[in-house]
Design a protein around this motif. Structure first.
Motif: not given
Length: 408
Positions: A151-163
């Motif tokens: 994922i080139v555009t990865y931000k930690r917020e992706m994981l926060d919202r996913l879990v």
């Protein structure tokens, strides 16, 4: 804010950016005190040499609520495994790199082959299945997340919202699926979802009639996303496809095992870009050509398991109906791209549609010709029943690899 799709009653959580990230993280840290959260990263060694994974690690270093990170490393020799151990050592969480090609892991796979329970082919499905088995053997996590390493555009917020939906003990959700706009470098991306899955589901409904399963899949904004989180109680009985149908296969398992109100989808990013597969029209065993065939077979298998009868005549009609549906959707995609200042190559898009149309019938032919095909890797519950010591020996093998090949 949440809404519910008309079909499937799958909750949709939109990212309105109205809540401070710090509040979300604080809650996740609180949840993690009583229900630990682990992350699985299926990775090829080649991804360690790309631009995406180093940035992903820099973002993950900031995630304080993660208990454990498990990396499944494919296509690596001993020197590359040593390098991977050093590469991932920057992570502050408990981090385990599973060397899938090690002699010890080969021996574990040999035991499974002797029992007739080994995955039939290498790839992401086998990698994820192995990581899940390791997590089951650890017996210390309540929530598992998974996302890709490109994922080139990865931000930690992706994981926060996913879990968050599955980590929150007051929520009913057992599985959370990520979605996002597939836009990158000024282009409209997401070809397989836009040009295969969406029109195929429309065509199936027109060809075979209403099916609750079809409505369920249509309720997902991005059914092929590699980002998902689930409660670990589901893992021992989860049947993982061994081919490119992994994401559809997991959604199908959720359909079989859970009620629709136990499944949700979450908008995890404003933009998302990753490594793009080649169309590979000249080689049906590679790229998007292989992926499209496997996805079609995964959908056909599930519909057949629910009682749908497929014949060559059905697949010929399905192809024609798909082609018309895909071209109709392409008109809308082209207009959408133009309205938003994005580029879209209509010639390349129609070439993709033509290839996917061919693969719809090709997948149907393979499905009919191989009725005894077993596309799923056995569940870990079945493995444990056949060999009660394998999971503990698997974990011991991973630990022995780490001890013997500890550094770069």
């Amino acid at each position: 804010m949440a809404d519910f799709q008309q079909n499937g009653n799958i909750a949709q959580f939109h990212n309105l950016r109205s809540r401070p990230t710090e509040e979300l993280i604080y809650e996740l840290e609180t949840f993690a005190q009583s229900r630990r959260i682990s992350l699985i990263l299926p990775s090829l060694f080649s991804e360690l040499e790309g631009d995406a994974l180093p940035n992903i690690l820099q973002e993950l270093k900031q995630v304080t609520y993660l208990h454990r990170i498990i990396i499944g490393l494919d296509r690596a020799d001993e020197a590359q495994y040593r390098h991977a151990r050093e590469f991932f050592s920057v992570l502050p969480q408990q981090t385990t790199v599973i060397w899938n090609d090690s002699p010890r892991m080969t021996q574990i796979m040999g035991r499974l082959e002797a029992l007739g329970l080994a995955p039939q082919e290498p790839g992401k499905g086998k990698n994820v299945w192995g990581c899940m088995g390791y997590l089951i053997s650890c017996a210390d996590s309540s929530v598992m997340a998974i996302h890709d390493c490109d994922i080139v555009t990865y931000k930690r917020e992706m994981l926060d919202r996913l879990v968050y939906p599955v980590a929150n003990p007051t929520f009913p959700y057992q599985l959370s699926k990520g979605f996002y706009p597939r836009v990158g470098q000024g282009k409209l991306n997401g070809r397989v979802t836009r040009l295969l899955v969406s029109p195929l589901l429309i065509a199936l409904k027109r060809t075979i009639g209403d099916r609750d399963y079809i409505d369920y899949l249509r309720a997902f904004r991005y059914p092929l996303s590699g980002e998902m989180a689930l409660r670990t109680g589901l893992l021992p009985d989860l049947r993982i496809p061994s081919d490119w149908g992994l994401e559809i296969g997991v959604l199908s398992e959720a359909w079989r095992n859970l009620g629709p109100r136990q499944v949700c989808q979450v908008e995890i990013a404003d933009q998302y870009d990753h490594k793009h597969q080649e169309l590979s029209p000249e080689d049906a065993s590679q790229g998007l050509s292989r992926m499209s065939t496997d996805i079609c077979k995964a959908i056909y298998r599930k519909l057949a398991a629910d009682g749908t009868v497929f014949t060559p005549h059905v697949f010929r009609t399905l192809k024609a109906t798909y082609y018309r549906s895909a071209l109709d959707l392409l008109e809308a995609y082209w207009a959408d791209a133009k309205m938003n200042g994005l580029s879209i190559d209509r010639h390349a898009e129609e070439q993709s549609i033509e290839l996917f149309g061919e693969n719809i019938t090709r997948a149907g032919q393979l499905f009919i010709e191989n009725p005894q095909e077993t596309p799923f890797i056995p569940t870990w519950n079945r493995v444990h029943s056949a060999d009660p010591t394998l999971l503990s020996d698997f974990r011991a093998a991973v630990a022995a690899d780490q001890e013997e090949f500890g550094g770069a």
